[in-house]
Scaffold this motif. Structure first.
Motif, mmCIF file in Angstrom:
data_model
loop_
_atom_site.group_PDB
_atom_site.id
_atom_site.type_symbol
_atom_site.label_atom_id
_atom_site.label_comp_id
_atom_site.label_asym_id
_atom_site.label_seq_id
_atom_site.Cartn_x
_atom_site.Cartn_y
_atom_site.Cartn_z
ATOM 1 N N GLY A 94 0.806 -1.222 0.000
ATOM 2 C CA GLY A 94 0.000 0.000 0.000
ATOM 3 C C GLY A 94 0.835 1.265 0.000
ATOM 4 N N THR A 118 1.700 0.618 -7.695
ATOM 5 C CA THR A 118 1.625 1.290 -6.384
ATOM 6 C C THR A 118 1.246 2.767 -6.544
ATOM 7 O OG1 THR A 118 3.980 1.846 -6.436
ATOM 8 C CG2 THR A 118 3.389 -0.227 -5.376
ATOM 9 N N ASN A 141 -3.943 7.804 -9.495
ATOM 10 C CA ASN A 141 -4.799 7.301 -8.423
ATOM 11 C C ASN A 141 -6.105 6.695 -8.920
ATOM 12 O OD1 ASN A 141 -3.075 7.812 -6.279
ATOM 13 N ND2 ASN A 141 -3.622 9.992 -6.307
ATOM 14 N N PRO A 162 -8.545 4.369 -11.432
ATOM 15 C CA PRO A 162 -8.299 3.009 -11.953
ATOM 16 C C PRO A 162 -7.638 3.057 -13.335
ATOM 17 C CG PRO A 162 -10.575 3.265 -11.211
ATOM 18 C CD PRO A 162 -9.959 4.624 -11.150
ATOM 19 N N ILE A 172 -6.137 -4.989 -11.112
ATOM 20 C CA ILE A 172 -6.783 -3.819 -10.491
ATOM 21 C C ILE A 172 -7.123 -2.742 -11.541
ATOM 22 C CG2 ILE A 172 -6.002 -4.096 -8.099
ATOM 23 C CD1 ILE A 172 -3.623 -2.184 -8.836
ATOM 24 N N PRO A 215 -11.583 -3.654 -7.717
ATOM 25 C CA PRO A 215 -11.094 -2.368 -7.193
ATOM 26 C C PRO A 215 -9.765 -2.502 -6.465
ATOM 27 C CG PRO A 215 -13.414 -2.667 -6.673
ATOM 28 C CD PRO A 215 -12.948 -3.959 -7.263
ATOM 29 N N LYS A 216 -9.595 -3.574 -5.679
ATOM 30 C CA LYS A 216 -8.298 -3.742 -5.006
ATOM 31 C C LYS A 216 -8.088 -5.197 -4.616
ATOM 32 C CE LYS A 216 -9.997 -1.961 -0.551
ATOM 33 N NZ LYS A 216 -10.197 -3.067 0.301
ATOM 34 N N SER A 225 -6.088 -7.913 -1.747
ATOM 35 C CA SER A 225 -5.761 -7.854 -0.322
ATOM 36 C C SER A 225 -4.591 -8.800 -0.058
ATOM 37 C CB SER A 225 -6.975 -8.257 0.528
ATOM 38 O OG SER A 225 -7.333 -9.575 0.218
ATOM 39 N N SER A 279 1.210 -3.464 -4.089
ATOM 40 C CA SER A 279 0.128 -2.568 -4.538
ATOM 41 C C SER A 279 -1.027 -2.496 -3.549
ATOM 42 C CB SER A 279 -0.403 -3.045 -5.894
ATOM 43 O OG SER A 279 -1.208 -4.197 -5.701
ATOM 44 N N THR A 280 -1.077 -3.481 -2.648
ATOM 45 C CA THR A 280 -2.298 -3.570 -1.851
ATOM 46 C C THR A 280 -2.040 -3.389 -0.346
ATOM 47 O OG1 THR A 280 -4.181 -4.954 -1.390
ATOM 48 C CG2 THR A 280 -2.110 -6.090 -1.628
ATOM 49 N N GLN A 281 -3.050 -2.926 0.364
ATOM 50 C CA GLN A 281 -2.945 -2.799 1.825
ATOM 51 C C GLN A 281 -2.817 -4.180 2.433
ATOM 52 O OE1 GLN A 281 -2.866 0.020 3.471
ATOM 53 N NE2 GLN A 281 -3.353 1.391 1.761
#
Ligand code: EPU
Length: 429
Positions: free
Chosen positions: A9, A246, A287, A289, A317, A359-360, A362, A383-385
């Motif tokens: 993230g 990212t 930021n 898509p 994504i 969208p995202k 995990s 790229s992801t939280q």
């Protein structure tokens, strides 16, 4: 087991310097044994595949000196044996370049059938066809290919498939053969050209590398040289996609932008800004898509198969449906199950993957199935939280020099846990 732990993230920001090309280095290092004197190689990537090559050379009697970080000297005058140690050769695909190099030097080579990334069926029939056309004969016994020739004589070979490995091996085997060898339907990748340039700097007579007809007039003697290996286009492309995924801003330095044309153009189609300069590119993500795109991998100058998994990670994504068609290998979608664990929506039918953008993703515990599959997971994790734990990272370390250090310099939260540390973490959890 060693692992990468990524707390994703974070936008990648800053500069990254690209190392020498893996697939050029693993051809040029065995080629150095053809010189009568020492060869100094600069810009050598310090990665596991290169270490294996250097260990093979040392074991066979060559003198290998590390001059500084990425410069090595190889003096092969004490190599007397044309047999490559079995286990070392079996552990990497590119050990097959010892076939061509040893055959050229000794008229004999005994090397194990190659290993390396499992990307489906990877025969070496085109390599063997070329050795045979040059006058060699071979037997395959106990996992070893034993090839010998009384004399190698120039010939004409038409490759039934465009193959990097067989093209390079054919150049190596014919460089000191008697007379002219003409290779048709040859591979045109930058590392084929780099190998030819290296051999020409040793006194070889190779013309046409980079086109589909390569002419090699055999010479009696090759001399020591000093040569700098080209930058790694796939490493560069991987950092470019990581910057995009990212939504960061990264300058990728020490590259040849011409080698990255397809990667740059596909990134731009998704909406990423790529500014090109003489020896660097700046990649600026956004930021919003990204747009969907289709990709078909093809031999150079087509889109490289070695960048397909990394782009898939980005397209998971993107907005809409992206289609990836793999045109080189039978099984290059082994990363799909792992990306699904992270929430990607991908279906595969044979050589086609259909990606429905989400969208995202995990973070999740995943495993690298091969080198570029591993690179795709690193990109997805960055790229992801959340936390992504990647196992089987030895695949990734085969091809990316200092990946953790380079990503950390760009602001990524990635650490490598060695087997021992991982065990303690496991117990503590
Ligand atoms: N093929 C044959 N017969 C042969 C040789 C190849 O049918 O005798 C087929 C292969 O099965 C494949 C296609 O031809 O379907 C292309 O194979 P190629 O020989 O070009 O690939 P390679 O030499 O095995 C190199 C790189 C790969 C890269 C490919 C394609 C090295 C050490 N490996 O493999 O790199 O994907 O060319 O560009 O140079 C990587 O870096 O991750 C990697 C896998």
């Amino acid at each position: 087991m060693d692992k990468f732990i990524i707390n994703g993230g974070k936008k990648l920001q800053g500069d990254v310097k690209i190392s020498g090309a893996k697939n050029a280095a693993v051809a040029i290092i065995p080629a150095a044994i053809l010189a009568d004197g020492p060869c100094v190689l600069e810009n050598v990537p310090i990665i596991n595949d290169v270490s294996i090559d250097l260990k093979i050379l040392s074991k066979m009697g060559a003198e290998v000196k590390i001059i500084n970080n990425n410069t090595i000297q190889i003096d092969a005058k004490h190599i007397k044996d044309s047999v490559v140690p079995y286990e070392m050769a079996r552990s990497m695909r590119a050990s097959y370049y010892f076939f061509g190099a040893l055959l050229s030097k000794f008229n004999h080579a005994k090397v194990s059938m190659p290993g390396g990334c499992d990307l489906g069926d990877r025969p070496i029939d085109q390599h063997l066809k070329c050795f045979k056309a040059l006058g060699a004969d071979y037997v395959i016994e106990h996992g070893l290919v034993d090839i010998s020739a009384k004399q190698l004589i120039g010939t004409q070979v038409y490759f039934d498939k465009v193959t990097v490995g067989a093209t390079i091996n054919a150049i190596l085997a014919s460089v000191k053969a008697d007379g002219l060898t003409i290779l048709e339907n040859a591979a045109k990748e930058p590392h084929v050209v780099d190998l030819a340039n290296f051999l020409n700097s040793m006194g070889a007579d190779i013309m046409g590398a980079g086109t589909d007809v390569i002419k090699i007039r055999g010479v009696n003697k090759l001399i020591g040289t000093r040569y700098s290996i080209i930058p790694d286009q796939i490493e560069a492309g991987t950092y470019m996609v990581a910057a995009a995924a990212t939504r960061g801003n990264v300058t990728v330095r020490g590259i040849i932008p011409k080698h990255l044309e397809h990667i740059t153009s596909k990134l731009r189609k998704t909406g990423v800004t790529v500014n090109e300069f003489d020896e660097f590119v700046q990649v600026i993500g956004k930021n919003e898509p990204y747009d969907r795109i289709n990709i078909q991998t093809l031999p150079h100058p087509g889109f490289p198969t070695d960048m397909q998994p990394q782009f898939a990670a980005l397209l998971t994504i993107a907005q809409g449906t992206s289609i990836i068609t793999e045109g080189i290998f039978d099984n290059r979608f082994k990363y799909v199950d792992e990306l699904r664990r992270m929430g990607a929506d991908i279906s595969v039918d044979g050589k086609v993957a259909v990606i429905e953008g989400v969208p995202k993703l995990s973070g999740a515990p995943v495993k690298a199935a091969d080198l570029r599959a591993g690179a795709a997971l690193v990109i997805a994790g960055l790229s992801t939280q959340g936390k992504t734990i990647i196992e089987d990272i030895h695949h990734i370390e085969r091809g990316y020099e200092d990946i953790v250090k380079k990503l950390r310099l760009l602001g990524a939260d990635i650490t490598k846990k060695t087997r021992y540390e991982s065990d303690s973490i496991g117990k503590a959890l």
